[in-house]
Design a protein around this motif. Sequence first.
Motif, PDB file in Angstrom:
ATOM      1  N   TYR A 301      -2.564  16.000  -9.343  1.00  0.00           N
ATOM      2  CA  TYR A 301      -1.397  16.513  -8.626  1.00  0.00           C
ATOM      3  C   TYR A 301      -0.309  15.445  -8.594  1.00  0.00           C
ATOM      4  N   LYS A 302       0.904  15.873  -8.351  1.00  0.00           N
ATOM      5  CA  LYS A 302       2.043  14.961  -8.302  1.00  0.00           C
ATOM      6  C   LYS A 302       1.776  13.802  -7.338  1.00  0.00           C
ATOM      7  N   ASP A 303       2.082  12.606  -7.790  1.00  0.00           N
ATOM      8  CA  ASP A 303       1.975  11.353  -7.021  1.00  0.00           C
ATOM      9  C   ASP A 303       0.535  10.912  -6.742  1.00  0.00           C
ATOM     10  N   SER A 304      -0.469  11.674  -7.229  1.00  0.00           N
ATOM     11  CA  SER A 304      -1.866  11.287  -6.971  1.00  0.00           C
ATOM     12  C   SER A 304      -2.190   9.926  -7.576  1.00  0.00           C
ATOM     13  N   THR A 305      -1.719   9.691  -8.810  1.00  0.00           N
ATOM     14  CA  THR A 305      -2.011   8.414  -9.474  1.00  0.00           C
ATOM     15  C   THR A 305      -1.324   7.260  -8.753  1.00  0.00           C
ATOM     16  N   LYS A 306      -0.078   7.481  -8.328  1.00  0.00           N
ATOM     17  CA  LYS A 306       0.635   6.436  -7.580  1.00  0.00           C
ATOM     18  C   LYS A 306      -0.128   6.079  -6.305  1.00  0.00           C
ATOM     19  N   LYS A 307      -0.649   7.090  -5.623  1.00  0.00           N
ATOM     20  CA  LYS A 307      -1.402   6.840  -4.386  1.00  0.00           C
ATOM     21  C   LYS A 307      -2.663   6.023  -4.658  1.00  0.00           C
ATOM     22  N   LEU A 351       6.776   2.748  -8.708  1.00  0.00           N
ATOM     23  CA  LEU A 351       6.505   2.155  -7.397  1.00  0.00           C
ATOM     24  C   LEU A 351       7.373   0.928  -7.129  1.00  0.00           C
ATOM     25  N   ILE A 352       7.816   0.257  -8.192  1.00  0.00           N
ATOM     26  CA  ILE A 352       8.748  -0.866  -8.001  1.00  0.00           C
ATOM     27  C   ILE A 352      10.112  -0.336  -7.575  1.00  0.00           C
ATOM     28  N   ASP A 353      10.567   0.765  -8.211  1.00  0.00           N
ATOM     29  CA  ASP A 353      11.845   1.389  -7.825  1.00  0.00           C
ATOM     30  C   ASP A 353      11.814   1.832  -6.364  1.00  0.00           C
ATOM     31  N   LEU A 354      10.642   2.279  -5.914  1.00  0.00           N
ATOM     32  CA  LEU A 354      10.493   2.768  -4.540  1.00  0.00           C
ATOM     33  C   LEU A 354      10.283   1.637  -3.540  1.00  0.00           C
ATOM     34  N   GLU A 355      10.279   0.397  -4.055  1.00  0.00           N
ATOM     35  CA  GLU A 355      10.124  -0.818  -3.231  1.00  0.00           C
ATOM     36  C   GLU A 355       8.784  -0.857  -2.498  1.00  0.00           C
ATOM     37  N   ILE A 356       7.775  -0.244  -3.122  1.00  0.00           N
ATOM     38  CA  ILE A 356       6.424  -0.270  -2.554  1.00  0.00           C
ATOM     39  C   ILE A 356       5.588  -1.368  -3.205  1.00  0.00           C
ATOM     40  N   VAL A 357       5.829  -1.599  -4.496  1.00  0.00           N
ATOM     41  CA  VAL A 357       5.081  -2.594  -5.279  1.00  0.00           C
ATOM     42  C   VAL A 357       6.060  -3.584  -5.887  1.00  0.00           C
ATOM     43  N   ILE A 372       1.419  -5.334  -3.266  1.00  0.00           N
ATOM     44  CA  ILE A 372       2.198  -4.480  -2.366  1.00  0.00           C
ATOM     45  C   ILE A 372       3.409  -5.258  -1.851  1.00  0.00           C
ATOM     46  N   ALA A 373       4.584  -4.630  -1.950  1.00  0.00           N
ATOM     47  CA  ALA A 373       5.817  -5.270  -1.468  1.00  0.00           C
ATOM     48  C   ALA A 373       6.085  -4.927   0.000  1.00  0.00           C
ATOM     49  N   ASN A 374       5.707  -3.705   0.399  1.00  0.00           N
ATOM     50  CA  ASN A 374       5.981  -3.263   1.774  1.00  0.00           C
ATOM     51  C   ASN A 374       4.828  -2.358   2.223  1.00  0.00           C
ATOM     52  N   LYS A 375       3.994  -2.861   3.132  1.00  0.00           N
ATOM     53  CA  LYS A 375       2.811  -2.110   3.559  1.00  0.00           C
ATOM     54  C   LYS A 375       3.176  -0.832   4.307  1.00  0.00           C
ATOM     55  N   ASN A 376       4.238  -0.875   5.101  1.00  0.00           N
ATOM     56  CA  ASN A 376       4.638   0.327   5.848  1.00  0.00           C
ATOM     57  C   ASN A 376       4.999   1.460   4.897  1.00  0.00           C
ATOM     58  N   LYS A 377       5.771   1.126   3.854  1.00  0.00           N
ATOM     59  CA  LYS A 377       6.144   2.133   2.861  1.00  0.00           C
ATOM     60  C   LYS A 377       4.920   2.600   2.077  1.00  0.00           C
ATOM     61  N   ALA A 378       3.992   1.663   1.826  1.00  0.00           N
ATOM     62  CA  ALA A 378       2.778   2.008   1.082  1.00  0.00           C
ATOM     63  C   ALA A 378       1.955   3.046   1.839  1.00  0.00           C
ATOM     64  N   PHE A 379       1.729   2.811   3.143  1.00  0.00           N
ATOM     65  CA  PHE A 379       0.938   3.763   3.938  1.00  0.00           C
ATOM     66  C   PHE A 379       1.682   5.090   4.108  1.00  0.00           C
ATOM     67  N   ALA A 380       3.001   5.006   4.226  1.00  0.00           N
ATOM     68  CA  ALA A 380       3.801   6.230   4.350  1.00  0.00           C
ATOM     69  C   ALA A 380       3.681   7.085   3.092  1.00  0.00           C
ATOM     70  N   PHE A 381       3.681   6.432   1.924  1.00  0.00           N
ATOM     71  CA  PHE A 381       3.567   7.169   0.656  1.00  0.00           C
ATOM     72  C   PHE A 381       2.196   7.832   0.546  1.00  0.00           C
ATOM     73  N   ILE A 382       1.137   7.101   0.918  1.00  0.00           N
ATOM     74  CA  ILE A 382      -0.220   7.655   0.848  1.00  0.00           C
ATOM     75  C   ILE A 382      -0.351   8.880   1.755  1.00  0.00           C
ATOM     76  N   ASN A 383       0.295   8.819   2.931  1.00  0.00           N
ATOM     77  CA  ASN A 383       0.181   9.907   3.912  1.00  0.00           C
ATOM     78  C   ASN A 383       1.200  11.021   3.691  1.00  0.00           C
ATOM     79  N   GLY A 384       1.982  10.906   2.601  1.00  0.00           N
ATOM     80  CA  GLY A 384       2.974  11.939   2.303  1.00  0.00           C
ATOM     81  C   GLY A 384       4.170  11.907   3.219  1.00  0.00           C
ATOM     82  N   GLU A 385       4.434  10.757   3.835  1.00  0.00           N
ATOM     83  CA  GLU A 385       5.531  10.637   4.799  1.00  0.00           C
ATOM     84  C   GLU A 385       6.678   9.792   4.261  1.00  0.00           C
ATOM     85  N   TYR A 386       6.592   9.399   2.974  1.00  0.00           N
ATOM     86  CA  TYR A 386       7.624   8.511   2.412  1.00  0.00           C
ATOM     87  C   TYR A 386       8.903   9.298   2.164  1.00  0.00           C
ATOM     88  N   LYS A 387      10.043   8.703   2.558  1.00  0.00           N
ATOM     89  CA  LYS A 387      11.351   9.340   2.333  1.00  0.00           C
ATOM     90  C   LYS A 387      12.271   8.376   1.602  1.00  0.00           C
TER      91      LYS A 387
END
Length: 387
Positions: A301-307, A351-357, A372-387
Amino acid sequence: MKPLNLSQFPEDTYVLIESKKRKEIFQKLEKKLGFLTRSKDITSGALYDWKKGYMIKNKIKKIKRYIPLPKLKKLCKNINININNLHPYIQEIKTSSRSGLIKNPKLPLKIIPETFTLLGHFLGDGYGGEIGRSVYTNISEEARKEFIKNLKKVFGDIYYSTNPNHPYYISVAKIAPKILKKYFEIKDFRNSKPLLTKKILNAPRKYLVEFIKAIIIDEGSVRDIGIEIGITANPKLTNQIKKICVKRLNYKCKEYKHSFRICTESYIQFSKDIPNLIIPHKQERFQRHFKRKFRKWYNRYKDSTKKEIIKQLLSKPLDAIELSTNLNIMASGIRDQINGYNLKERRIPGLIDLEIVKVKNLGYRNIQIFEIANKNKAFAFINGEYK
């Protein structure tokens, strides 16, 4: 393939014959000539030393006296002995004085698949001693052990040495590469010079498989899209190796400017021919293809590999190859997910463009190591809360 008789050995071979047989030969020679001094082109001193099997140096030290092969041929012809009938009585053979030797050689020398393995190694990471010592070098301990095993299997009790100050080097009795050069009609093992002869190109398939295996161990790179082989200093040799792979081994290959690639379409046949590439990281990368091929999913599914990449990097920094191994995805796919890629004129952010890695640093051979560049963004992306 036909074995190699003593009469076919290089002309600069030196031979030590077992004592009883040696005396028998020289007694026949004395009986025919009356005196050893009457033998043409050979000094009396040399003849008596060969008869004894040694010479006296500085009036004290005994030194073994080897008979040069051309002289032994003359002596045998003089007393009507077939030189190849001496096979069971040969104790040692060597070339120049400090180049190592083979003890109790098994003559005639059988040409077996491992003979072609050694040929491949001397053409790859070996050196035939054209100037100085003959050596084989490889940073892989497994590859060096395999080389020694094959060296003993082909030549028997042969001299070799290692140096703890230069652990990647194995020094080999020079007689070994000289015999290989003579048999295969190759003048020089240095990378830019040798070309494969008809005796090699027309050899049975199982012999060529061993030859290609040695070339891959020394000169091959196992990648996601295939096994790349290239000897940059010798494009003609690279092309000959490619022809063996295509025409004799029936592997599908793709040609590049200075190399060629055995394509993954041939991996099933290749794995039957060469089940073990000896060097652990090459074997692991080769086996990774089959793990990907038979994995349970094809697309996620979309973004599964990134997660999944984020979860891995939350544990510790990794490079693309390590992520590829852990996630069973091609390294190129990992890099696309991290760095981003273009799809039908549309930019897919990574993930570099998204400033997560981010790239932590450059490892061995400038390989990028990600973290990981930003842990808050990383967890938000995993939980589907990244904007």
